[in-house]
Design an enzyme around this catalytic site. Structure first.
Site, PDB file in Angstrom:
ATOM      1  N   ASP A   1      50.657 -21.352 -34.583  1.00  0.00           N
ATOM      2  CA  ASP A   1      50.052 -22.670 -34.119  1.00  0.00           C
ATOM      3  C   ASP A   1      49.604 -23.065 -32.968  1.00  0.00           C
ATOM      4  O   ASP A   1      49.562 -24.228 -32.609  1.00  0.00           O
ATOM      5  CB  ASP A   1      50.985 -23.781 -34.948  1.00  0.00           C
ATOM      6  CG  ASP A   1      51.196 -23.465 -36.314  1.00  0.00           C
ATOM      7  OD1 ASP A   1      50.758 -22.649 -37.097  1.00  0.00           O
ATOM      8  OD2 ASP A   1      52.068 -24.626 -36.964  1.00  0.00           O
TER       9      ASP A   1
ATOM     10  N   ASP B   1      48.093 -24.221 -38.855  1.00  0.00           N
ATOM     11  CA  ASP B   1      48.647 -25.133 -39.273  1.00  0.00           C
ATOM     12  C   ASP B   1      47.440 -25.637 -40.333  1.00  0.00           C
ATOM     13  O   ASP B   1      46.329 -26.351 -39.586  1.00  0.00           O
ATOM     14  CB  ASP B   1      49.410 -26.083 -38.476  1.00  0.00           C
ATOM     15  CG  ASP B   1      50.236 -27.154 -39.203  1.00  0.00           C
ATOM     16  OD1 ASP B   1      50.352 -27.013 -40.456  1.00  0.00           O
ATOM     17  OD2 ASP B   1      50.711 -28.099 -38.528  1.00  0.00           O
TER      18      ASP B   1
ATOM     19  N   LYS C   1      48.851 -24.986 -42.225  1.00  0.00           N
ATOM     20  CA  LYS C   1      49.642 -24.138 -42.892  1.00  0.00           C
ATOM     21  C   LYS C   1      49.936 -24.649 -44.324  1.00  0.00           C
ATOM     22  O   LYS C   1      49.660 -23.760 -45.165  1.00  0.00           O
ATOM     23  CB  LYS C   1      50.783 -23.804 -42.056  1.00  0.00           C
ATOM     24  CG  LYS C   1      51.743 -22.724 -42.291  1.00  0.00           C
ATOM     25  CD  LYS C   1      52.594 -22.212 -41.222  1.00  0.00           C
ATOM     26  CE  LYS C   1      53.236 -22.791 -39.951  1.00  0.00           C
ATOM     27  NZ  LYS C   1      52.806 -23.395 -38.995  1.00  0.00           N
TER      28      LYS C   1
ATOM     29  N   CYS D   1      57.720 -25.381 -36.263  1.00  0.00           N
ATOM     30  CA  CYS D   1      57.127 -24.272 -36.859  1.00  0.00           C
ATOM     31  C   CYS D   1      57.251 -23.066 -36.402  1.00  0.00           C
ATOM     32  O   CYS D   1      57.618 -21.981 -37.073  1.00  0.00           O
ATOM     33  CB  CYS D   1      55.380 -24.514 -36.846  1.00  0.00           C
ATOM     34  SG  CYS D   1      54.787 -25.808 -37.718  1.00  0.00           S
TER      35      CYS D   1
END
Length: 183
Positions: A9, A49, A88, A131
């Site tokens: 990300d 993301d 994501k 993440c």
């Protein structure tokens, strides 16, 4: 050892000045660029993301929900609420911090790593305590030797000690890219 680099990300919304800026992101990104330039990985994968506008994690989709708070969800337990749609978790009814997705909505990451006979993954990116941690945790659970390079990651929390401790207990190693020389 066949090693994959997973860059999690690194996108504008999470950089300084972005809608969900992660402190110290620019330093982590500079280190990621150096890591990529100086290291040899069998495979390099980037995650992105992406949430649709009606995603479960957006405060606007919950009556009275406030950004940057947590709520109890009937089937998912506690989820964090975010204020913006950032590109994501493509399933609007699931939270998915991990690059591997969820059991109900997996991404192609696991099969891609196995297709390339990857044994170890090195995880870097934004944000360490969300993440990056979720991706590393899932990689370890899936049987990959997993390392997070801390100087190539930045988190939302100013004190990542509890996240680091949980990941260590789950078999995730921590290092810095300058000390991780077996790339």
């Amino acid at each position: 050892m066949r090693t994959a680099l997973i860059v999690v990300d690194v996108q504008n919304d999470f950089c300084e000045g972005g809608a969900l800026a992660v402190p110290r992101a620019s330093r982590a990104i500079a280190n990621i660029k150096d890591l990529i330039a100086r290291s040899r990985f069998t495979l390099t994968v980037h995650t992105r993301d992406f949430h649709p506008p009606d995603h479960i994690s957006f405060a606007a989709n919950h009556k009275g929900g406030q950004p940057f708070t947590s709520i109890k969800h009937d089937s998912l337990g506690t989820i964090d609420l975010w204020p913006y749609v950032v590109s994501k978790g493509t399933n609007a009814s699931e939270e998915a911090y991990s690059g591997f997705g969820t059991a109900a909505s997996p991404t192609e990451l696991d099969s891609l790593l196995r297709q390339h006979a990857i044994e170890r993954v090195v995880v870097v990116g934004l944000a360490y305590d969300y993440c990056v941690a979720a991706t590393a945790r899932d990689a370890a659970l899936l049987g990959f030797k997993t390392v997070i390079l801390e100087d190539c990651s930045a988190g939302v929390s100013p004190d990542p000690a509890s996240t680091r401790q949980q990941l260590t207990q789950q078999g995730v190693l921590h290092s810095s890219w300058s000390h991780f020389c077996d790339c």
